[in-house]
Design a protein around this motif. Structure first.
Motif, short mmCIF file in Angstrom:
data_model
loop_
_atom_site.label_atom_id
_atom_site.label_comp_id
_atom_site.label_asym_id
_atom_site.label_seq_id
_atom_site.Cartn_x
_atom_site.Cartn_y
_atom_site.Cartn_z
N TYR A 5 7.23 4.44 -1.71
CA TYR A 5 8.03 4.01 -0.56
C TYR A 5 9.52 4.24 -0.83
CZ TYR A 5 10.31 1.04 2.86
OH TYR A 5 11.13 0.58 3.86
N PHE A 38 13.30 3.35 0.77
CA PHE A 38 14.02 2.51 1.72
C PHE A 38 14.79 3.40 2.71
CE2 PHE A 38 13.36 -0.49 -1.76
CZ PHE A 38 12.97 -1.61 -1.06
N ASN A 98 16.51 1.86 5.43
CA ASN A 98 17.64 1.07 5.94
C ASN A 98 18.40 0.49 4.75
OD1 ASN A 98 15.25 0.90 7.76
ND2 ASN A 98 16.76 0.04 9.13
N GLY A 99 19.39 -0.28 5.10
CA GLY A 99 20.10 -1.03 4.07
C GLY A 99 21.26 -0.24 3.52
N SER A 100 22.44 -0.82 3.60
CA SER A 100 23.64 -0.10 3.19
C SER A 100 23.51 0.41 1.75
CB SER A 100 24.85 -1.00 3.34
OG SER A 100 24.58 -2.27 2.76
N GLY A 101 22.97 -0.39 0.87
CA GLY A 101 22.92 0.02 -0.53
C GLY A 101 21.57 0.50 -0.98
N LEU A 102 20.57 0.29 -0.15
CA LEU A 102 19.19 0.60 -0.57
C LEU A 102 18.70 1.94 -0.05
CD1 LEU A 102 17.64 -2.93 0.02
CD2 LEU A 102 17.72 -1.74 -2.16
N HIS A 117 16.67 4.93 -1.84
CA HIS A 117 16.08 4.56 -3.13
C HIS A 117 14.56 4.52 -3.01
CE1 HIS A 117 19.09 3.96 -6.09
NE2 HIS A 117 19.83 3.18 -5.32
N PHE A 148 11.17 2.90 -4.13
CA PHE A 148 10.81 1.58 -4.65
C PHE A 148 10.28 1.69 -6.09
CE2 PHE A 148 7.88 -1.83 -5.60
CZ PHE A 148 8.67 -2.92 -5.33
N GLU A 156 19.55 -6.41 7.53
CA GLU A 156 19.49 -4.94 7.49
C GLU A 156 18.11 -4.38 7.79
OE1 GLU A 156 21.30 -3.66 3.82
OE2 GLU A 156 23.30 -3.95 4.67
N PHE A 157 17.06 -5.13 7.53
CA PHE A 157 15.70 -4.62 7.74
C PHE A 157 14.99 -5.34 8.88
CE2 PHE A 157 16.72 -3.13 3.56
CZ PHE A 157 16.08 -1.92 3.47
N SER A 173 25.96 -0.14 -6.95
CA SER A 173 26.84 -0.43 -5.82
C SER A 173 26.09 -1.15 -4.69
CB SER A 173 27.48 0.86 -5.32
OG SER A 173 26.48 1.84 -5.17
N GLY A 174 24.88 -0.71 -4.40
CA GLY A 174 24.17 -1.31 -3.27
C GLY A 174 23.10 -2.28 -3.68
N LEU A 175 22.77 -2.31 -4.96
CA LEU A 175 21.64 -3.12 -5.42
C LEU A 175 22.06 -4.47 -5.96
CD1 LEU A 175 19.67 -0.31 -7.23
CD2 LEU A 175 18.81 -1.65 -5.33
N ILE A 216 5.58 -1.09 4.73
CA ILE A 216 4.38 -0.25 4.56
C ILE A 216 3.24 -0.80 5.43
CG2 ILE A 216 2.55 0.38 2.91
CD1 ILE A 216 4.80 0.43 0.74
#
Lengths: 345, 345
Positions: free
Chosen positions: A101, A103, A105-109, A112, A114, B71-72, B107-109, B125
Motif C-alpha cells: 500500500y 499513501f 493523501n497526507g502532506s507528509g505521507l 510512502h 507502508f 487528511e484521510f 519531514s512528514g512522518l 485497503i
C-alpha cells in the motif's frame, strides 16, 4: 558382552540417523537480485520444499526508499519489501496488500510505501537491520528468509561509454542520456562496502545460487560490487544458475543478446562461473506482441546456441517462459518448474 | 418402534448438547471507554477465560489521530490502537512495540504513531473501518475484539459552567480555561451520530458491561452520546460495573467524589443503572504520595459508604487498587482479580 552389544547397536543407530539426515537434507537455494526481477524468481520457488533465501540489493535510492534513506539514515527498504512480499504465503494477502500500500493523501505521507515504513519503524525499534528484516519476515510468516547484501550505505556510480559519470541508482535507472543511446561502460560503488555476514553465511551454505532476472546494472550487478561477495561465489561449490532477462532495457542493455548479459555479469563475478543459463524461447512470442516491446524500446533477448560454445560446463535451458499475461516478465509457474527440474536432476 | 427409539435417542442427545452449551458458555464481557483508562481494564482482563470486547470512543481529534482524521477522512485511530495493543498477548511484544512506535524523524512522518498509520492503511485497503480493525486484531493475534463505538465522524463540544463553549476533544482535554477552574456543565456532539451496528450487537450479547476508568468527559461519556448506545445499555440484562477513577482530573473533575463520578455518568446513561462500583481504597495511599498528586493538581477520589445509600441495587467494592509503580493508575493484576471475583460470584 552387553557393553559391546550396546556399542554396536548405538553405532548402527547413529549411522542410520546420519544417513537419514543426508537423504532428508533440505536443499538450500539462495537467490541474489533486486527490484521486481528477484520478486518473480522468489514467487516461482516459494511453494517448493526447499530452504530459500533471498539476498537483496541495497543500492536503491529513489522514491519512498530514497526519502527514508535520507531522513532516517536507514538502508533503503524497497527491495527488501518486495522480497518479503514475494515470500509471503497466499493466505497472508491482507498483509501483502498492506505492505504494497502506498499513501495517496497526507502532506507528509503521500508516496510512502507502508511496507517501507514498517521496515523503518522495526529498524528503529530493534536498532539492527538484519533483525528488523527477520522480524518483518516472521510477522508476514514468509517462506524462507530475506537478507540484505550489506548493512552499510553506498551509492551506485555508472561510467557511460561517452565518459560521463552518473551518480545514484535512480539516475542510472532513468538516465538523462536516454535519447543519446549511450550505454554503460562500467558500474561501481562510491565507497568500499563490506558484505553482511549473514549474506556471506547464507551463500556459503547454498546448494544452488540463482541470479536474475532483473535490471542488469541497477538490480543485479550492484550485489557483486559489495566486498567479499564475488569471492564467496567464486569459491562456492553450489551450482550457479543465471535466469536471463526476456527483454532488454532501454539505455542499459540495448541490443544485448543473452551472451552479452552473461559476459557482462561474469565480468563482475568470475569467468565461466555459471553451470546453467535459463533462456526464454523468444521464437514462441507472437509477432503482434513484439510491437508492444518495441513501443517501450525493449527488444527480445535473442541467442544462438553457438554463442555459448566456449562455455563448456554451461548447461543451456531453453523454455517458453514469458508470462501469458504481461509477457514482460517470467511466468512464475513455468520458471519454478524449470528451476525445480534442474534441482532434481 | 425403531423410529420412536431414534426420536428418543436424538432428543436425549439434543438435550445433552444444549446442557453442555449452557454450562460451557463463555462469559461475554464488554468494556466501554477510551484513552489509557480502557487500556488498563483490558490489560487486567485479557488473560482470563472470557469473551472480551473493547468498545472504543472515536472522539479523539488531537496529535497523530487528528492529522490522519483531517487528511484521510478516516475515524481517529488512536484509541483503537491503544485497545488493540492492550489485548495483544505478551508473546507479540515486537508488534506492540511497533504499534506504539512514534516516528521521530522525517519531514512528514515526525509525530505519527506507526499503529495509527497501520490502521489508516488497512482502512484504505479494506474500505471498511470495522474490517480494518478486525484485520489489525488478527495480525496482532489479540485476545478478544476491538469495535469502534460509531463509524461516523463527530466532534465533541463542552459547555462550561461559565457559559463558554469549547470545541473538540483535545481542546476540552487541555482547556484554555485551566487557571479559571471553571468546570464542565454539559458535553454533547456536533451532530447526531449513529452507533456502529457491531457495537450494538456486542453490547446486546454482553453478560457484563464494564465502564471506565478514564477521563470522564473526554474518554468515557462521549461513548454514550452516540445514538442508540444508552438505550441498548438501559435495556440490557447484563450486569453493569463502573470502575471509578483513582484521582480527579484538573479542569474536568476537580473536587469530584466517587458519587459525583457516578451521578455524572448516570446522567448520560440512566439512573440506577449500575450493579457494581469499584472504588480504590484511598486510605491505603501513603501520605508522601499524595504530594505527587497535588503537584499535578489531582486529588484522590474519596467516598463515604453513606454517599450511596439511595443506590439500593449497587454493590460497592472497595479494594486497594492503585498501582505500586505509578499510583496514578489501576494495578492490572488487582483490578483483574476484583473483576474476576464479581464475575464468579
Amino acid at each position: 558382552m552387553s557393553n559391546i552389544f550396546k556399542f554396536l547397536t548405538n553405532s548402527v543407530i547413529i549411522y542410520k540417523i546420519k544417513n537419514m539426515n543426508m537423504k532428508n537434507k533440505t536443499i538450500k537455494i539462495v537467490v541474489i537480485g533486486g527490484g521486481t526481477g528477484v520478486f518473480n524468481t522468489l514467487m516461482s520457488l516459494k511453494n517448493y520444499p526447499i530452504d530459500l533465501t533471498a539476498i537483496v540489493s541495497i543500492a536503491d535510492d529513489g522514491g519512498s526508499s530514497g526519502v527514508l534513506r535520507e531522513e532516517f539514515g536507514i538502508l533503503p527498504p524497497g527491495d527488501i519489501r518486495r522480497a518479503l512480499v514475494a515470500l509471503t504465503p497466499e493466505s497472508g494477502k491482507i498483509l501483502t496488500d498492506l505492505f504494497n500500500y502506498r499513501f495517496e493523501n497526507g502532506s507528509g505521507l503521500r508516496g510512502h510505501s507502508f511496507g517501507n515504513l514498517f521496515i523503518t519503524a522495526l529498524t528503529n525499534i530493534t536498532k539492527n537491520f538484519n533483525k528488523a528484516v527477520d522480524e518483518a519476515g516472521k510477522i508476514l510468516n514468509i517462506k524462507g528468509r530475506v537478507v540484505p547484501i550489506s548493512l552499510s550505505q553506498c551509492r551506485l556510480i555508472a561510467k557511460l561509454r561517452s565518459g560521463v559519470f552518473i551518480f545514484g541508482e535512480t539516475n542510472i535507472d532513468i538516465p538523462k542520456n536516454k535519447e543519446k543511446n549511450v550505454l554503460i561502460e562500467k558500474i561501481f560503488l562510491d565507497n568500499k562496502v563490506e558484505a553482511n555476514p549473514e549474506a556471506i553465511k547464507e551463500i556459503k551454505n547454498a546448494d544452488y545460487i540463482i541470479i536474475g532476472p532483473g535490471d542488469l546494472y541497477t538490480s543485479i550487478i550492484p550485489n557483486f560490487l559489495i566486498s567479499g561477495i564475488k569471492e564467496i561465489i567464486r569459491n562456492s561449490k553450489a551450482k550457479k544458475i543465471f535466469v536471463c532477462n526476456i527483454v532488454t532495457k532501454f539505455s542499459e542493455t540495448n541490443n544485448f543478446k543473452a551472451i552479452d548479459f552473461l559476459k557482462t555479469l561474469e565480468k563482475y563475478i568470475c569467468k565461466n562461473c555459471f553451470d546453467y543459463i535459463i533462456l526464454n524461447d523468444y521464437k514462441k512470442i507472437p509477432k503482434r506482441l513484439k510491437c508492444i516491446y518495441s513501443r517501450e524500446r525493449k527488444q527480445l533477448v535473442k541467442f544462438k546456441k553457438n554463442d555459448f560454445k566456449k562455455y563448456r560446463k554451461l548447461n543451456i535451458i531453453i523454455k517458453d517462459l514469458a508470462s501469458k499475461h504481461t509477457l514482460l516478465r517470467h511466468d512464475n509457474k513455468r520458471l519454478g518448474e524449470t528451476l525445480w527440474d534442474i534441482i532434481n536432476q
